[in-house]
Design a protein around this motif. Structure first.
Motif, PDB file in Angstrom:
ATOM      1  N   ASN A  13       0.829  -1.208   0.000  1.00  0.00           N
ATOM      2  CA  ASN A  13       0.000   0.000   0.000  1.00  0.00           C
ATOM      3  C   ASN A  13       0.858   1.249   0.000  1.00  0.00           C
ATOM      4  O   ASN A  13       1.868   1.318   0.706  1.00  0.00           O
ATOM      5  CB  ASN A  13      -0.883   0.030   1.255  1.00  0.00           C
ATOM      6  CG  ASN A  13      -1.897  -1.080   1.257  1.00  0.00           C
ATOM      7  OD1 ASN A  13      -2.991  -0.930   0.735  1.00  0.00           O
ATOM      8  ND2 ASN A  13      -1.521  -2.237   1.804  1.00  0.00           N
ATOM      9  N   HIS A  56       0.850   1.432  10.146  1.00  0.00           N
ATOM     10  CA  HIS A  56       1.104   0.382  11.141  1.00  0.00           C
ATOM     11  C   HIS A  56       2.229  -0.528  10.671  1.00  0.00           C
ATOM     12  O   HIS A  56       2.789  -0.331   9.592  1.00  0.00           O
ATOM     13  CB  HIS A  56      -0.166  -0.400  11.504  1.00  0.00           C
ATOM     14  CG  HIS A  56      -0.753  -1.208  10.378  1.00  0.00           C
ATOM     15  ND1 HIS A  56      -1.236  -0.641   9.221  1.00  0.00           N
ATOM     16  CD2 HIS A  56      -0.936  -2.551  10.229  1.00  0.00           C
ATOM     17  CE1 HIS A  56      -1.701  -1.589   8.430  1.00  0.00           C
ATOM     18  NE2 HIS A  56      -1.517  -2.762   9.012  1.00  0.00           N
ATOM     19  N   ASP A  60       2.977  -4.968   4.431  1.00  0.00           N
ATOM     20  CA  ASP A  60       2.365  -4.346   3.250  1.00  0.00           C
ATOM     21  C   ASP A  60       2.181  -2.831   3.418  1.00  0.00           C
ATOM     22  O   ASP A  60       1.700  -2.155   2.505  1.00  0.00           O
ATOM     23  CB  ASP A  60       1.031  -5.029   2.871  1.00  0.00           C
ATOM     24  CG  ASP A  60       0.010  -5.046   3.992  1.00  0.00           C
ATOM     25  OD1 ASP A  60       0.385  -5.307   5.148  1.00  0.00           O
ATOM     26  OD2 ASP A  60      -1.183  -4.805   3.715  1.00  0.00           O
ATOM     27  N   HIS A  61       2.601  -2.304   4.567  1.00  0.00           N
ATOM     28  CA  HIS A  61       2.515  -0.858   4.814  1.00  0.00           C
ATOM     29  C   HIS A  61       3.869  -0.218   5.163  1.00  0.00           C
ATOM     30  O   HIS A  61       4.040   0.979   4.985  1.00  0.00           O
ATOM     31  CB  HIS A  61       1.516  -0.569   5.941  1.00  0.00           C
ATOM     32  CG  HIS A  61       0.138  -1.028   5.601  1.00  0.00           C
ATOM     33  ND1 HIS A  61      -0.830  -0.176   5.109  1.00  0.00           N
ATOM     34  CD2 HIS A  61      -0.412  -2.268   5.618  1.00  0.00           C
ATOM     35  CE1 HIS A  61      -1.935  -0.880   4.858  1.00  0.00           C
ATOM     36  NE2 HIS A  61      -1.700  -2.151   5.150  1.00  0.00           N
ATOM     37  N   ASP A 141      -7.165  -1.247   6.897  1.00  0.00           N
ATOM     38  CA  ASP A 141      -6.721  -2.038   8.052  1.00  0.00           C
ATOM     39  C   ASP A 141      -7.356  -1.537   9.351  1.00  0.00           C
ATOM     40  O   ASP A 141      -6.678  -1.062  10.250  1.00  0.00           O
ATOM     41  CB  ASP A 141      -5.190  -2.028   8.152  1.00  0.00           C
ATOM     42  CG  ASP A 141      -4.525  -2.533   6.886  1.00  0.00           C
ATOM     43  OD1 ASP A 141      -4.593  -1.818   5.870  1.00  0.00           O
ATOM     44  OD2 ASP A 141      -3.981  -3.644   6.914  1.00  0.00           O
ATOM     45  N   HIS A 189     -10.142  -7.122   8.885  1.00  0.00           N
ATOM     46  CA  HIS A 189     -10.476  -6.127   7.861  1.00  0.00           C
ATOM     47  C   HIS A 189     -11.986  -5.980   7.700  1.00  0.00           C
ATOM     48  O   HIS A 189     -12.752  -6.862   8.094  1.00  0.00           O
ATOM     49  CB  HIS A 189      -9.878  -6.564   6.514  1.00  0.00           C
ATOM     50  CG  HIS A 189      -8.385  -6.599   6.502  1.00  0.00           C
ATOM     51  ND1 HIS A 189      -7.619  -5.472   6.348  1.00  0.00           N
ATOM     52  CD2 HIS A 189      -7.509  -7.630   6.636  1.00  0.00           C
ATOM     53  CE1 HIS A 189      -6.333  -5.794   6.379  1.00  0.00           C
ATOM     54  NE2 HIS A 189      -6.235  -7.103   6.564  1.00  0.00           N
ATOM     55  N   HIS A 213      -7.535  -1.597  -0.649  1.00  0.00           N
ATOM     56  CA  HIS A 213      -7.054  -2.785   0.082  1.00  0.00           C
ATOM     57  C   HIS A 213      -7.893  -4.029  -0.211  1.00  0.00           C
ATOM     58  O   HIS A 213      -8.235  -4.800   0.676  1.00  0.00           O
ATOM     59  CB  HIS A 213      -7.016  -2.497   1.594  1.00  0.00           C
ATOM     60  CG  HIS A 213      -5.931  -3.250   2.332  1.00  0.00           C
ATOM     61  ND1 HIS A 213      -5.885  -4.621   2.385  1.00  0.00           N
ATOM     62  CD2 HIS A 213      -4.885  -2.824   3.065  1.00  0.00           C
ATOM     63  CE1 HIS A 213      -4.844  -5.002   3.105  1.00  0.00           C
ATOM     64  NE2 HIS A 213      -4.202  -3.933   3.520  1.00  0.00           N
TER      65      HIS A 213
HETATM   66 ZN   LIG Z   1      -2.699  -4.033   5.041  1.00  0.00          ZN
END
Ligand SMILES: [Zn+2]
Ligand SMILES: [Zn+2]
Length: 253
Positions: A13, A56, A60-61, A141, A189, A213
């Protein structure tokens, strides 16, 4: 205010926001090179970005925050908990600016409010970026529809909102049972239905909803869009953040 998603999904992301002359990246889930190339598709130079702000500690972030910092001298903003949980994986980061979930960050005339989420990352936040009476939310998220989220939704003019999975696809899909339960549990999620229902219940002035997402295995852009349209109506302004490419550049307000 202008914004685009460089990519969004469980494979990475990153969101770009330009407001009052301030240029910011939110999350660092794609490589420095892809970030640079995808910004260039909109004729933006990553060297003009002022900071990268992390939601966070999930990879993936946060995965590429260290390289973004070293390659483009970007300061990295993250919460104390996210930093503790990810610092060992990022390499040398000489400019980390720690904040508490709930703090407001100021970049000249642009404010970034941070909103604590119920997701199972450590010390995670969502974002509201505001300037000149316009507000953009980046809410991925989230865990579940946590208490007080409706109040934040009501203020927004534009919104990236996670629309992670279709209930039936998740139930009948390839994931092991424990993982299905994590995704739909309190720390996972929002589903397509939960996301659209949240907007339907609480948005007051929203001009643009950007579904974000999306899961690769438990969703599809067509199903997410159809579900949102069924709940919000055929005329509601809805766009998509892609799983592997840059989105359009959207104007907020
Ligand atoms: Zn994520
Ligand atoms: Zn996460």
């Amino acid at each position: 205010m202008l914004t685009c998603s460089l990519q969004s999904g469980s494979n990475g992301n990153s969101f770009y926001v330009e407001s009052n002359g301030v240029r910011l990246l939110f999350d660092a889930g794609i490589s420095a090179r892809s970030s640079q190339e995808r910004l260039a598709e909109h004729n933006r130079d990553i060297r003009e970005v002022e900071a990268v702000i992390i939601s966070h500690n999930h990879s993936d972030h946060v995965k590429h925050a260290g390289v973004l910092h070293r390659k483009f001298s970007l300061p990295v903003y993250m919460t104390h908990g996210a930093w503790r949980a990810s610092r060992g994986k990022l390499g040398v980061v000489n400019d980390v600016r720690l904040f508490d979930a709930g703090d407001c960050l100021q970049f000249d005339g642009t404010t970034v409010e941070t909103v604590p989420t119920a997701h199972d990352g450590i010390d995670g936040v969502a974002f509201i970026i505001s300037s000149e009476n316009k507000k953009l939310g980046i809410f991925t998220d989230l865990g579940h529809r946590f208490e007080g989220i409706e109040k934040w939704m009501a203020e927004l003019d534009a919104l990236y909102l996670e629309s992670n999975y279709d209930n039936e696809m998740l139930e009948n899909g390839p994931y092991p049972h424990w993982l299905k339960n994590r995704i739909r549990g309190d720390g996972g999620h929002l589903s397509n239905t939960e996301a659209a229902q949240l907007v339907d219940d609480s948005a007051q002035r929203l001009q643009l909803l950007i579904l974000s997402h999306l899961s690769e295995h438990n969703n599809s852009p067509e199903i997410a869009l159809t579900t949102a349209r069924n709940i919000l109506g055929a005329d509601f302004p809805i766009a998509m953040a892609h799983r592997s490419q840059v989105s359009d550049m959207f104007a907020v307000g």
